[in-house]
Scaffold this active site. Structure first.
Site, PDB file in Angstrom:
ATOM      1  CG  ASP A  73      -1.868   1.115   1.028  1.00 34.70           C
ATOM      2  OD1 ASP A  73      -2.464   1.581  -0.012  1.00 34.70           O
ATOM      3  OD2 ASP A  73      -2.637   1.458   2.249  1.00 34.70           O
ATOM      4  CG  ASP A 111      -1.261   2.541   6.276  1.00 35.21           C
ATOM      5  OD1 ASP A 111      -1.857   1.377   7.189  1.00 35.21           O
ATOM      6  OD2 ASP A 111      -1.947   3.085   5.710  1.00 35.21           O
TER       7      ASP A 111
HETATM    8  N1  LIG Z   1       3.628   6.799  14.131  1.00 35.25           N
HETATM    9  C1  LIG Z   1       2.931   7.714  14.071  1.00 35.25           C
HETATM   10  N2  LIG Z   1       3.154   8.970  14.448  1.00 35.25           N
HETATM   11  C2  LIG Z   1       2.690  10.012  14.004  1.00 35.25           C
HETATM   12  N3  LIG Z   1       1.351   9.955  13.379  1.00 35.25           N
HETATM   13  C3  LIG Z   1       1.213   8.970  12.764  1.00 35.25           C
HETATM   14  C4  LIG Z   1       1.798   7.781  13.068  1.00 35.25           C
HETATM   15  N4  LIG Z   1       1.228   6.795  12.469  1.00 35.25           N
HETATM   16  C5  LIG Z   1       0.328   7.316  11.541  1.00 35.25           C
HETATM   17  N5  LIG Z   1       0.053   8.547  11.947  1.00 35.25           N
HETATM   18  C6  LIG Z   1      -0.772   9.433  11.391  1.00 35.25           C
HETATM   19  O1  LIG Z   1      -2.076   8.710  11.108  1.00 35.25           O
HETATM   20  C7  LIG Z   1      -2.442   8.729   9.873  1.00 35.25           C
HETATM   21  C8  LIG Z   1      -3.009   7.304   9.364  1.00 35.25           C
HETATM   22  O2  LIG Z   1      -2.086   6.361   9.814  1.00 35.25           O
HETATM   23  P1  LIG Z   1      -2.101   5.149   8.749  1.00 35.25           P
HETATM   24  O3  LIG Z   1      -1.021   4.110   9.322  1.00 35.25           O
HETATM   25  O4  LIG Z   1      -1.629   5.617   7.347  1.00 35.25           O
HETATM   26  O5  LIG Z   1      -3.368   4.497   8.926  1.00 35.25           O
HETATM   27  P2  LIG Z   1      -4.429   4.385   7.791  1.00 35.25           P
HETATM   28  O6  LIG Z   1      -4.843   2.960   7.567  1.00 35.25           O
HETATM   29  O7  LIG Z   1      -5.774   4.994   8.362  1.00 35.25           O
HETATM   30  O8  LIG Z   1      -4.355   5.049   6.512  1.00 35.25           O
HETATM   31  C9  LIG Z   1      -0.977   8.933   9.002  1.00 35.25           C
HETATM   32  O9  LIG Z   1      -1.286   9.413   7.674  1.00 35.25           O
HETATM   33  C10 LIG Z   1      -0.389   9.973  10.134  1.00 35.25           C
HETATM   34  O10 LIG Z   1      -0.795  11.382   9.955  1.00 35.25           O
HETATM   35 MG   LIG Z   2      -2.373   5.098   5.461  1.00 39.84          MG
END
Ligand SMILES: Nc1ncnc2c1ncn2[C@@H]1O[C@H](COP(=O)(O)OP(=O)(O)O)[C@@H](O)[C@H]1O
Ligand SMILES: [Mg+2]
Length: 261
Positions: free
Chosen positions: A195, A212
């Protein structure tokens, strides 16, 4: 009271109320239900008791499948707490109130919860493996049920921007870095992100973090190579839009899979 304590208190009061009235009153507690359901609260409580989380703050991102919260441990380090949602669609949200509390459907609820737990543990494992292979990812710390705890990427509770919001200052170098991370994931960790795009790469003061990892698959997965080609294609397209010249997707892909033993 912290955010978490408030919710926990609400659920505790709800139970008391329920016992007293000996009947259900769903509407009054809809808001708590919206935020965390009981198993999620229990899992959070465990993480707090285990000393992994000390305080929960507000939500920093709400996606289709998960919400990410800013939290701290007792040493004051920033944490990102990713909570996978059970009611991911409007449809499920609308049917859940008809099956919730009905003992005949308790099994179904457990099954949904179990699948989400597996998904959460999969992201944790993928993060660990990518991290060990030298890919820059938020360091995974713990998981419990549908909750994943990792290092927070950003400052003072504000997540670092994604590269689609703040593109790297040196796109040429950043492109090389991302390709190197793809390579390490595939050759060392033996996983494909699946992804990967500008939506899942954070730019924290010009350090790129790949996030992610829930969808990542082992390189023996029947669609692994298809996903790998798509990941490479997304990255090539994004960086070309930033104005750099890159080899073709096909060249990058072929060169990489030749190295897989
Ligand atoms: N380790 C992290 N530290 C800070 N922000 C995070 C972190 N992981 C995710 N985020 C925030 O959360 C958002 C969504 O996380 P993500 O893992 O991409 O989940 P999703 O499956 O909803 O896309 C990211 O775009 C970022 O802004
Ligand atoms: Mg994401």
């Amino acid at each position: 009271m912290s955010y978490f304590e408030e919710d926990f208190e609400k659920v505790r009061r709800r139970d008391e109320e329920r016992r007293r009235k000996r009947r259900k009153d769903e509407d009054a507690f809809e808001i708590v239900e919206e935020v965390f359901d009981r198993p999620t609260l229990m899992a959070l409580y465990d993480l707090i008791n285990d000393g992994i989380i000390d305080r929960m703050f507000g939500v920093v991102a709400t996606g289709k499948e998960a919400r990410v919260y800013w939290a701290k441990n007792s040493r004051g380090d920033d944490l990102a707490v990713k909570i996978f949602l059970k009611e991911t669609s409007d449809f499920r949200r609308s049917i859940i109130k008809y099956i919730d509390g009905d003992p005949r459907f308790a099994r179904m609820r457990r099954d949904i919860r179990h699948i989400i737990k597996i998904w959460c543990s999969k992201e944790f494992k993928n993060l660990k493996e990518a991290f060990a292979a030298g890919v820059r990812v938020p360091e995974p710390i713990a998981f419990r049920e549908n909750i994943l705890v990792m290092k927070f990427i950003g400052d003072d509770g504000v997540p670092a921007p994604l590269i689609r919001e703040v593109p790297p200052g040196d796109p040429e170098e950043a492109f090389g870095t991302v390709l190197e991370y793809i390579k390490r994931a595939v050759l060392k960790a033996k996983i494909v992100h699946a992804d990967l795009s500008e939506y899942n790469i954070m730019n924290w003061n010009e350090e790129l973090y790949i996030i992610d990892w829930g969808s990542a698959v082992h390189i023996t997965h029947p669609q692994a190579l298809e996903f790998l080609r798509r990941d490479i294609s997304n990255i090539v397209n994004f960086f070309r839009k930033l104005g750099i010249e890159t080899p073709s997707v096909e060249d990058i892909y072929k060169r990489l899979i030749r190295e897989i033993p």
